[in-house]
Design a protein around this motif. Structure first.
Motif, PDB file in Angstrom:
ATOM      1  N   ALA A 191       0.807  -1.222   0.000  1.00 16.71           N
ATOM      2  CA  ALA A 191       0.000   0.000   0.000  1.00 16.71           C
ATOM      3  C   ALA A 191       0.840   1.272   0.000  1.00 16.71           C
ATOM      4  CB  ALA A 191      -0.966  -0.003   1.190  1.00 16.71           C
ATOM      5  N   ASP A 272      -5.913 -10.109  -3.552  1.00 14.93           N
ATOM      6  CA  ASP A 272      -5.435  -9.497  -4.794  1.00 14.93           C
ATOM      7  C   ASP A 272      -4.657  -8.217  -4.514  1.00 14.93           C
ATOM      8  OD1 ASP A 272      -6.596 -11.527  -6.229  1.00 14.93           O
ATOM      9  OD2 ASP A 272      -8.333 -10.351  -6.886  1.00 14.93           O
ATOM     10  N   ASP A 273      -5.135  -7.441  -3.560  1.00 11.89           N
ATOM     11  CA  ASP A 273      -4.443  -6.200  -3.210  1.00 11.89           C
ATOM     12  C   ASP A 273      -3.104  -6.503  -2.541  1.00 11.89           C
ATOM     13  OD1 ASP A 273      -4.449  -3.234  -2.825  1.00 11.89           O
ATOM     14  OD2 ASP A 273      -4.388  -3.820  -0.730  1.00 11.89           O
ATOM     15  N   SER A 276      -0.466  -7.820  -5.060  1.00 13.24           N
ATOM     16  CA  SER A 276      -0.494  -7.118  -6.349  1.00 13.24           C
ATOM     17  C   SER A 276       0.892  -6.951  -6.966  1.00 13.24           C
ATOM     18  CB  SER A 276      -1.161  -5.751  -6.190  1.00 13.24           C
ATOM     19  OG  SER A 276      -0.450  -4.934  -5.275  1.00 13.24           O
TER      20      SER A 276
END
Length: 336
Positions: A191, A272-273, A276
């Motif tokens: 992130a 998925d995040d 990624s």
């Protein structure tokens, strides 16, 4: 060239044992050495039935004894769990036995659940001492000074390279402030990746050993002879991540062909995040995806990881990844 390395969690496969996992890690390290990987790092985790690298220095000693030239190191040791002197002695011992082959990556997280963290930690509130502990630890690797009362023996004078690991801006700021190389945990927590790279490079303070910032990007790789086969291999890691986040962690699951049909859509979106920053597919697909990541983030090095249930398939995946990285590294060097 962009050097490429291996991050191994020594996964315990469903149906296997910790002994199997550690033997597989040594075999993977020998394989990586033959393929031209620069480093083989292992990570500290605790109370996880799917990971065998809890005693990280011990596991690295075993791997080092089974290899000849590849650098071995921690990616990383979770320093709040330990006294700096103890880690200096452990990695100083490794560096004494295997000169110029040992790295030490340091993280601030506990590497486990909070209950286990309480069982591990020297105190319950020492995470704020992380910067001071890093500086203290580095000092033990320097030659002992006149009248120095506390020394790492072995360790003093080995000058083991220390890296800062992180998944937030904290590690980026600390690595920049201390003039240390920085590895970002983009393989499971991407992130803050873009912002962390910017902070690290923009605020970097040159040091004697590292006059320029040195950034390592972590990438998951699930490579096989076809895109479909690679997606199936990846399903083991996807299942493991869902299990971990839902409090059902266990051995690395066997791959499945219908992961998306089995998993809740919200859980799939979370996975998925988290995953990624990955390259998944055939040799051509993996090379394209790795090249895109290198072009986007311009790392000084990359470290590749991939929790794959079948040992032979994991070896094959790292073979494909090495073949993909060679032209990528050459192209990156030419562009620079």
């Amino acid at each position: 060239m962009v050097p490429y390395s291996v991050l191994d969690l020594s996964p315990i496969p469903e149906g296997g044992t910790a002994a199997d996992a550690l033997r597989n890690s040594a075999a993977l390290a020998r394989h990586a050495e033959a393929l031209g990987y620069r480093r083989f790092w292992m990570a500290e985790h605790h109370n996880m039935t799917g990971i065998a690298s809890a005693a990280t220095a011990v596991a690295l000693g075993y791997v080092a004894s089974q290899t000849a030239t590849i650098r071995i190191g921690a990616g990383g040791v979770m320093l709040p769990n330990h006294a700096p002197l103890v880690i200096a002695e452990q990695f100083g011992t490794l560096a004494t036995l295997y000169p110029d082959r040992v790295d030490l990556g340091l993280g601030r997280a506990p590497g486990t659940d909070m209950l286990t963290a309480r069982a591990l930690r020297r105190s319950l509130d020492n995470s704020d001492n992380f910067p001071q502990d890093v500086v203290e630890l580095i000092s033990y690797f320097e030659p002992a000074g006149p009248g120095q009362k506390v020394r790492a023996i072995p360790g003093a004078g080995t000058r083991v390279p220390v890296w800062i690991l992180g998944s937030s801006l904290y590690g980026a700021q600390l690595a920049a402030h201390l003039g240390l190389p920085y590895a970002f945990a983009s393989h499971f927590a991407p992130a803050a990746l873009d912002q962390a790279i910017e902070v690290y490079r923009d605020t970097y303070r040159p040091s004697e050993r590292w006059p320029d910032p040195h950034f390592m990007l972590a990438i998951n790789v699930f490579a096989a002879d076809s895109d479909e086969e690679a997606r199936i291999l990846k399903s083991s890691m996807q299942q493991a991540f869902v299990n971990l986040r839902t409090g059902q962690a266990g051995p690395l699951p066997r791959p499945v062909t219908d992961f998306e049909a089995r998993v809740d859509p919200m859980a799939k979106a979370m996975v998925d995040d988290a995953l990624s920053v990955s390259a998944t597919g055939s040799p051509a697909t993996v090379q394209t995806q790795l090249a895109r990541l290198v072009e986007t983030y311009r790392p000084d090095e990359v470290i590749l990881t991939g929790q794959i249930h079948d040992h032979a398939a994991r070896l094959r995946s790292f073979t494909i990844a090495a073949e993909a990285m060679k032209p990528i590294g050459a192209a990156h060097e030419a562009a620079a």
